[in-house]
Each structure stands twice: as structure tokens, then as C-alpha cells.
Design a protein around this motif. Structure first.
Motif, PDB file in Angstrom:
ATOM      1  N   SER A   2     -29.428  22.628 -10.762  1.00 43.32           N
ATOM      2  CA  SER A   2     -29.321  21.904 -11.981  1.00 43.32           C
ATOM      3  C   SER A   2     -28.640  20.678 -12.170  1.00 43.32           C
ATOM      4  O   SER A   2     -27.618  20.424 -11.349  1.00 43.32           O
ATOM      5  N   HIS A   3     -29.189  19.707 -12.520  1.00 45.65           N
ATOM      6  CA  HIS A   3     -28.791  18.310 -12.349  1.00 45.65           C
ATOM      7  C   HIS A   3     -28.414  17.858 -13.922  1.00 45.65           C
ATOM      8  O   HIS A   3     -28.976  18.206 -15.135  1.00 45.65           O
ATOM      9  N   PRO A   4     -27.523  16.943 -14.055  1.00 50.07           N
ATOM     10  CA  PRO A   4     -27.015  16.292 -15.610  1.00 50.07           C
ATOM     11  C   PRO A   4     -27.982  15.566 -16.023  1.00 50.07           C
ATOM     12  O   PRO A   4     -29.024  14.875 -15.194  1.00 50.07           O
ATOM     13  N   THR A   5     -28.191  15.538 -17.410  1.00 49.28           N
ATOM     14  CA  THR A   5     -29.177  14.593 -17.889  1.00 49.28           C
ATOM     15  C   THR A   5     -28.530  13.158 -17.994  1.00 49.28           C
ATOM     16  O   THR A   5     -27.533  12.881 -18.063  1.00 49.28           O
ATOM     17  N   THR A   6     -29.534  12.376 -17.589  1.00 54.36           N
ATOM     18  CA  THR A   6     -29.133  10.907 -17.419  1.00 54.36           C
ATOM     19  C   THR A   6     -29.543  10.091 -18.722  1.00 54.36           C
ATOM     20  O   THR A   6     -30.729  10.245 -19.183  1.00 54.36           O
ATOM     21  N   LEU A   7     -28.400   9.780 -19.592  1.00 55.07           N
ATOM     22  CA  LEU A   7     -28.409   9.123 -20.908  1.00 55.07           C
ATOM     23  C   LEU A   7     -28.530   7.558 -20.653  1.00 55.07           C
ATOM     24  O   LEU A   7     -27.455   7.127 -20.240  1.00 55.07           O
ATOM     25  N   LEU A   8     -29.628   7.035 -21.173  1.00 55.70           N
ATOM     26  CA  LEU A   8     -29.857   5.493 -20.950  1.00 55.70           C
ATOM     27  C   LEU A   8     -29.608   4.792 -22.132  1.00 55.70           C
ATOM     28  O   LEU A   8     -30.423   5.199 -23.421  1.00 55.70           O
ATOM     29  N   LEU A   9     -28.924   3.823 -22.180  1.00 59.29           N
ATOM     30  CA  LEU A   9     -28.295   3.389 -23.447  1.00 59.29           C
ATOM     31  C   LEU A   9     -28.491   1.597 -23.142  1.00 59.29           C
ATOM     32  O   LEU A   9     -28.175   1.104 -22.115  1.00 59.29           O
ATOM     33  N   HIS A  10     -29.528   1.151 -24.136  1.00 61.02           N
ATOM     34  CA  HIS A  10     -29.871  -0.082 -24.051  1.00 61.02           C
ATOM     35  C   HIS A  10     -28.733  -1.030 -24.334  1.00 61.02           C
ATOM     36  O   HIS A  10     -27.717  -0.771 -25.173  1.00 61.02           O
ATOM     37  N   GLY A  11     -29.080  -2.214 -24.086  1.00 58.36           N
ATOM     38  CA  GLY A  11     -28.136  -3.330 -24.506  1.00 58.36           C
ATOM     39  C   GLY A  11     -28.492  -4.193 -25.911  1.00 58.36           C
ATOM     40  O   GLY A  11     -29.233  -3.610 -26.837  1.00 58.36           O
ATOM     41  N   ALA A  12     -27.916  -5.474 -26.042  1.00 58.45           N
ATOM     42  CA  ALA A  12     -28.181  -6.022 -27.300  1.00 58.45           C
ATOM     43  C   ALA A  12     -29.608  -6.708 -27.606  1.00 58.45           C
ATOM     44  O   ALA A  12     -30.267  -6.709 -26.529  1.00 58.45           O
ATOM     45  N   GLY A  13     -30.138  -6.318 -28.742  1.00 58.14           N
ATOM     46  CA  GLY A  13     -31.633  -6.869 -29.207  1.00 58.14           C
ATOM     47  C   GLY A  13     -32.445  -6.065 -28.935  1.00 58.14           C
ATOM     48  O   GLY A  13     -33.609  -5.890 -29.716  1.00 58.14           O
ATOM     49  N   VAL A  14     -32.546  -5.069 -27.871  1.00 58.53           N
ATOM     50  CA  VAL A  14     -33.699  -4.346 -27.503  1.00 58.53           C
ATOM     51  C   VAL A  14     -33.362  -3.033 -28.043  1.00 58.53           C
ATOM     52  O   VAL A  14     -32.466  -2.587 -29.040  1.00 58.53           O
ATOM     53  N   GLY A  15     -34.244  -1.900 -27.853  1.00 57.16           N
ATOM     54  CA  GLY A  15     -34.110  -0.625 -28.115  1.00 57.16           C
ATOM     55  C   GLY A  15     -34.387   0.483 -27.154  1.00 57.16           C
ATOM     56  O   GLY A  15     -34.664   0.139 -25.490  1.00 57.16           O
ATOM     57  N   ALA A  16     -34.350   1.705 -27.235  1.00 62.50           N
ATOM     58  CA  ALA A  16     -34.686   2.740 -26.039  1.00 62.50           C
ATOM     59  C   ALA A  16     -35.885   2.693 -25.377  1.00 62.50           C
ATOM     60  O   ALA A  16     -36.049   2.963 -24.345  1.00 62.50           O
ATOM     61  N   TRP A  17     -36.848   1.854 -26.031  1.00 51.45           N
ATOM     62  CA  TRP A  17     -38.184   1.573 -25.478  1.00 51.45           C
ATOM     63  C   TRP A  17     -37.965   0.900 -24.215  1.00 51.45           C
ATOM     64  O   TRP A  17     -39.015   1.111 -23.302  1.00 51.45           O
ATOM     65  N   VAL A  18     -37.243   0.300 -23.787  1.00 53.02           N
ATOM     66  CA  VAL A  18     -36.863  -0.694 -22.622  1.00 53.02           C
ATOM     67  C   VAL A  18     -36.853   0.408 -21.426  1.00 53.02           C
ATOM     68  O   VAL A  18     -37.153   0.099 -20.271  1.00 53.02           O
ATOM     69  N   TRP A  19     -36.432   1.586 -21.928  1.00 57.89           N
ATOM     70  CA  TRP A  19     -35.915   2.606 -20.615  1.00 57.89           C
ATOM     71  C   TRP A  19     -37.277   3.721 -20.301  1.00 57.89           C
ATOM     72  O   TRP A  19     -37.063   4.209 -19.449  1.00 57.89           O
ATOM     73  N   HIS A  20     -38.464   3.472 -20.971  1.00 59.41           N
ATOM     74  CA  HIS A  20     -39.370   4.334 -20.980  1.00 59.41           C
ATOM     75  C   HIS A  20     -40.041   4.467 -19.687  1.00 59.41           C
ATOM     76  O   HIS A  20     -40.247   5.728 -18.980  1.00 59.41           O
ATOM     77  N   ALA A  21     -40.245   3.335 -18.955  1.00 56.37           N
ATOM     78  CA  ALA A  21     -40.850   3.432 -17.493  1.00 56.37           C
ATOM     79  C   ALA A  21     -39.916   3.760 -16.522  1.00 56.37           C
ATOM     80  O   ALA A  21     -40.361   4.354 -15.510  1.00 56.37           O
TER      81      ALA A  21
END
Length: 237
Positions: A2-21
């Protein structure tokens, strides 16, 4: 294994959508969340509590946290609240304030003064103009993606910028992903952030500030490798 879940946190101005790709290219579990910081009462501690509560609601156990840019200020509070659940911290061109300092304290004197003044006179949030967004964030993005960043960019409130935070956590291993073409946080300034992290591994990407949009495959490969490494360490222990 098993592997840990990678939690992706965005920076200023943008949102979670930037991480989808990036998330869709990872070979290990990944989750992108919106940082709940865009209101007048936001603070790093409160954002961390809300994020951990969301992880709990989703039944997420161990995590690798990837903090981009402004999200770097959340790492101390997230580490304190997650404890042993936090397996690794990844700083993607992230701001690392000096111990007991705020985001603004990681900037130059003129920038610190200017940002404090701007927040004082922009109570409903602060947002740069389209030209600045393009110059600092979109240097290596195609026109369609750059236009989306500009149109979706949201105003930010002072909580994550002006609230002092604890020193960067030292109880977990960390990696700093240094972006060589970053205009928002140039490599020389990233080096100052790296110096505040004890024994952090440094990896480099030939990309601009929004590397998750311009180089998603490379970012995904790096993050997958980190998560797999955490799983291997757990199995060996």
C-alpha cells in the motif's frame, strides 16, 4: 504494497483543478483539494483543520502532502495535526517562512511593506491584474491554459499571507521541487526557502511556476516515485 495518498494543495489564485492532469497520471492514490482560504477569517491553522477534517471524512489515512507556492505556509499546522499520518512533505516552488514568521516575512523588505499596504486597502481580497498573472504564472503555458488561469484566478485574503506560522516541520522527510523557469518565485529565492528546510532532498524541473499545468507528466512521475518510496520504507520497517 500500500502507498500513502498524495494530497495535492494549490497555491494562490488557482484551485484544485490545476492538479487534475497530474493526479490522473499518478500510479499511486492522489487527491487534490481546494484550500479553504478565500474568506476574511481564514488562517493557516484553520485551513489545516478543515483539510484534515476532509481527509478524515474521506477515510484517508497516511499522506504525502504536496504544497505549491502559498500552500507552503500550511505545512507546520498540517504536520502538527496529522502526526505520524504525514509520511513526506513536498514543497513545489513553495514559500517557507522563517520560524515564527509569516509568508510576507519570506519576501524582501519592499515587497513585505507593499503587500501589507495592499491588503489593508483591499478588504474584499487582493488580485493581480491579467498582465501580471500572465507574466509570473503563464510563461510556459499554452494560450488556452494561460487564458483559463487568468479567467479563473480568484482574489486572496490576508490570512495565509500575514499570519505567523511555526518553523517548517523536521519530524518528517521532505523534498523541494525547484522550478528553473519560475518567474513568481525565482530559483534564487527558492534557494532561500530550501535553506530553511533541514536535510530536504532537492529535485529540479525545467518549468515555470505552474509546473503541474505545463509539465504534468514529469510532476506526476516525481510524485509517484516519492509515494512509492514511502510505501517501500513502510514495508522495510
Amino acid at each position: 504494497m500500500s502507498h500513502p495518498t498524495t494530497l495535492l494543495l494549490h497555491g494562490a489564485g488557482v484551485g484544485a483543478w490545476v492538479w487534475h492532469a497530474v493526479a490522473e497520471r499518478m500510479a499511486t492514490p492522489a487527491l487534490a483539494l481546494d484550500v479553504p482560504c478565500r474568506h476574511a477569517d481564514a488562517s493557516p491553522a484553520q485551513c489545516a483543520r478543515d483539510l484534515v477534517a476532509e481527509l478524515d471524512r474521506r477515510g484517508v489515512g497516511e499522506v504525502v502532502i504536496v504544497a505549491h507556492s502559498l500552500a507552503g505556509v500550511l505545512m507546520p499546522a498540517l504536520a502538527a495535526q496529522l502526526g505520524a499520518r504525514l509520511r513526506h512533505g513536498v514543497y513545489l516552488a513553495a514559500v517557507v517562512p522563517p520560524p515564527g514568521g509569516a509568508y510576507v516575512d519570506a519576501l524582501g523588505r519592499v515587497e513585505r511593506t507593499l503587500l501589507r499596504l495592499l491588503f489593508r486597502f483591499n478588504r474584499d481580497g487582493l488580485k493581480p491584474g491579467p498582465a501580471m498573472i500572465r507574466k509570473e504564472l503563464c510563461e510556459d503555458l499554452d494560450e488556452t491554459t494561460a487564458a483559463r488561469v487568468v479567467s479563473a484566478y480568484a482574489a486572496e485574503f490576508p490570512g495565509l499571507y500575514l499570519t505567523p506560522v511555526a518553523a517548517a516541520p523536521t519530524q518528517v522527510t521532505s523534498t523541494y521541487l525547484r522550478l528553473l523557469r519560475d518567474r513568481s518565485l525565482p530559483p534564487s529565492r527558492q534557494d532561500a526557502m530550501i535553506a530553511r528546510l533541514r536535510h530536504a532532498r532537492v529535485r529540479e524541473l525545467d518549468a515555470g511556476h505552474l509546473a503541474m499545468l505545463s509539465a504534468p507528466a514529469q510532476v506526476a512521475a516525481l510524485l509517484t516515485g516519492i509515494a512509492v518510496g514511502c510505501g517501500s520504507e513502510r514495508a522495510a520497517a
